[in-house]
Design an enzyme around this catalytic site. Structure first.
Site: not given
Ligand code: 13P
Length: 248
Positions: A11, A94, A96, A211
């Site tokens: 990210k 994704h 996000e 997670s």
């Molecule tokens: P986390 O493992 O921090 O929950 O993020 C998952 C993710 O969005 C991977 O693309």
């Protein structure tokens, strides 16, 4: 038997130095090639990380790719540019990107297509929000996200693609889907593909994300339709990322 894949999604984190050092740490700790492994670095660090991973088992990925081939699209990065750097995978869709930056099902499908046209393997991210799950819409949301891509490029294109199931409510929240909850959706996705092409369904890697940590990865990866993980937070530390990789 499908080969598993573990992908780190860094990210918008790190500096050039910390990213290089993270990649070096992962490479140094890779003692077995029992599964595929990749990291999706921020765009600007991709050339530096490409140098670190050259000749190693660690593959390089980007966190997105433009939905157009080239031209007047200020701020976008094309699949051709990524290919030139040595990118093997590109995340598309994704959550996000979908929720904060307006990536739509249609633009995600176009990104998927652009990646494939340059020989980059798209990792198509799908998944429902908590509200959608509570309203029993999980499967219909996933159908819609898959259909947008299938309608544009055809099911045969999934021969060179990866799917990541990332329930939005589990991303960065510490709330992992249980092994059974994740398996249920992974099985559903595989059946959905199988109804169109059994060979591709048997072959395609479906990753779990949300997670995933060293202490819950083993249970998730033991599920028959979970072929690895897309790891956010826990991929920012070489040791924890390698522990997840080694729990395959
Ligand atoms: P986390 O493992 O921090 O929950 O993020 C998952 C993710 O969005 C991977 O693309």
């Amino acid at each position: 038997m499908r080969r598993s894949l573990v992908v780190g999604n860094w990210k918008m984190n790190g500096t050039r130095a910390s990213s290089e050092s993270l990649a070096k740490g992962i490479v140094a700790g890779l003692v077995s090639d029992h599964a595929d492994i990749a990291v999706c670095a921020p765009y600007v660090y991709l050339p530096y990380i490409a140098e670190v991973v050259k000749g190693t088992e660690l593959a390089l990925g980007s966190q997105n790719v433009a939905d157009q081939a080239s031209g007047a699209y200020t701020g976008e990065i094309s699949a051709t540019m990524l290919k030139e750097i040595g990118v093997t995978y590109a995340l598309v869709g994704h959550s996000e990107r979908r929720s904060y930056y307006g990536d739509t099902d249609a633009s995600v499908a176009a990104r998927f297509k652009q990646a494939q046209e340059q020989g980059i393997i798209p990792i198509l991210c799908v998944g429902e929000t908590l509200e959608e799950r509570e309203q029993d819409k999980t499967f219909s949301v996933i159908n819609k996200q898959l259909d947008a891509v299938i309608d544009l490029v055809g099911i045969a294109s999934f021969d060179a693609a990866v799917i990541a199931y990332e329930p939005v409510w589990a991303i960065g929240t510490g709330k992992t889907a249980t092994d059974e909850q994740a398996q249920e959706v992974h099985y559903y996705i595989r059946q959905y593909i199988a109804a169109k092409d059994q060979v591709i369904a048997d072959k395609i890697q479906i990753l779990y994300g949300g997670s995933a940590k060293p202490d819950n990865a083993k249970g998730l990866f033991a599920m028959p339709d979970i072929d690895g993980g897309l790891i956010g937070g826990a991929s920012l530390d070489a040791e924890s990322f390698l522990k997840i990789f080694n729990s395959i």
